[in-house]
Motif scaffolding. Structure first.
Motif, short mmCIF file in Angstrom:
data_model
loop_
_atom_site.label_atom_id
_atom_site.label_comp_id
_atom_site.label_asym_id
_atom_site.label_seq_id
_atom_site.Cartn_x
_atom_site.Cartn_y
_atom_site.Cartn_z
N GLY A 14 8.83 10.22 3.24
CA GLY A 14 10.06 10.82 2.72
C GLY A 14 10.24 10.55 1.24
O GLY A 14 10.60 11.45 0.47
N PHE A 15 9.99 9.31 0.83
CA PHE A 15 10.09 8.98 -0.60
C PHE A 15 9.10 9.80 -1.43
O PHE A 15 9.45 10.29 -2.50
CB PHE A 15 9.80 7.49 -0.83
N SER A 16 7.89 9.95 -0.94
CA SER A 16 6.90 10.69 -1.73
C SER A 16 7.28 12.16 -1.87
O SER A 16 7.08 12.75 -2.92
CB SER A 16 5.50 10.53 -1.14
N PHE A 38 0.83 -1.20 0.00
CA PHE A 38 0.00 0.00 0.00
C PHE A 38 0.87 1.26 0.00
O PHE A 38 0.60 2.21 -0.73
CB PHE A 38 -0.94 -0.03 1.21
N LEU A 39 1.91 1.27 0.80
CA LEU A 39 2.79 2.43 0.88
C LEU A 39 3.55 2.63 -0.44
O LEU A 39 3.74 3.75 -0.89
CB LEU A 39 3.76 2.27 2.04
N TYR A 40 3.98 1.54 -1.05
CA TYR A 40 4.65 1.60 -2.35
C TYR A 40 3.71 2.21 -3.39
O TYR A 40 4.11 3.04 -4.20
CB TYR A 40 5.09 0.19 -2.75
N VAL A 44 13.43 -1.49 -3.83
CA VAL A 44 13.84 -2.27 -2.66
C VAL A 44 12.85 -2.01 -1.52
O VAL A 44 12.44 -2.94 -0.80
CB VAL A 44 15.28 -1.91 -2.23
N PHE A 45 12.43 -0.75 -1.37
CA PHE A 45 11.42 -0.42 -0.37
C PHE A 45 10.11 -1.15 -0.68
O PHE A 45 9.43 -1.62 0.24
CB PHE A 45 11.19 1.09 -0.35
N GLY A 56 7.10 -7.76 1.95
CA GLY A 56 7.42 -8.68 3.04
C GLY A 56 6.70 -8.32 4.32
O GLY A 56 6.20 -9.19 5.03
N HIS A 57 6.61 -7.04 4.60
CA HIS A 57 5.90 -6.59 5.80
C HIS A 57 4.41 -6.92 5.69
O HIS A 57 3.78 -7.33 6.67
CB HIS A 57 6.10 -5.10 6.01
#
Length: 125
Positions: free
Chosen positions: A73-75, A2-4, A94-95, A101-102
């Motif tokens: 931070g990435f966004s 979801f975050l990706y 990689v994130f 995995g999380h």
């Protein structure tokens, strides 16, 4: 994942806006970050959350909060930098693997935490 997805959507949505007018988009980005982090901090801040379950669900929630901060931070970085370097794209992917995995760990922990529901009901009654 979801975050990706949120980072990916922020990147592509920001490209529709002129570079000089992206401040409004950054404000929307902060609002989404608060919407994602708010419920997580609410759950971790409750005093009774860790008492009735033997599963490491609070550790998982802590990891989720850390990943949410990294995603924020990435966004921000992806909406400010134009063009985005290849090394940053590689770090994003990689994130994405880490969040996948999380997500799998969260699914397994949630499915195996059926005993926590019974303990919670005994604790509150």
């Amino acid at each position: 994942m979801f975050l990706y997805m949120l980072i990916f959507l922020a990147y592509h949505s920001s490209r529709w806006i002129q570079r000089s007018k992206r401040l409004k988009f950054q404000i929307v980005n902060v609002v989404f970050t608060v919407l994602v982090l708010g419920p997580q901090f609410y759950v971790i801040g409750r005093p009774k959350s860790s008492r009735y379950c033997s599963q490491p669900l609070l550790s998982n929630l802590s990891a989720s909060i850390a990943l949410s901060f990294i995603a924020a931070g990435f966004s921000v970085i992806f909406t400010v930098i134009d063009p985005v370097p290849q090394s940053l794209w590689a770090a994003l992917h990689v994130f994405g693997l880490l969040t996948c995995g999380h997500g799998l760990c969260t699914t397994v922990l949630t499915l195996t935490a059926a005993s926590c529901v019974r303990n919670r009901l005994k604790y509150y009654n």
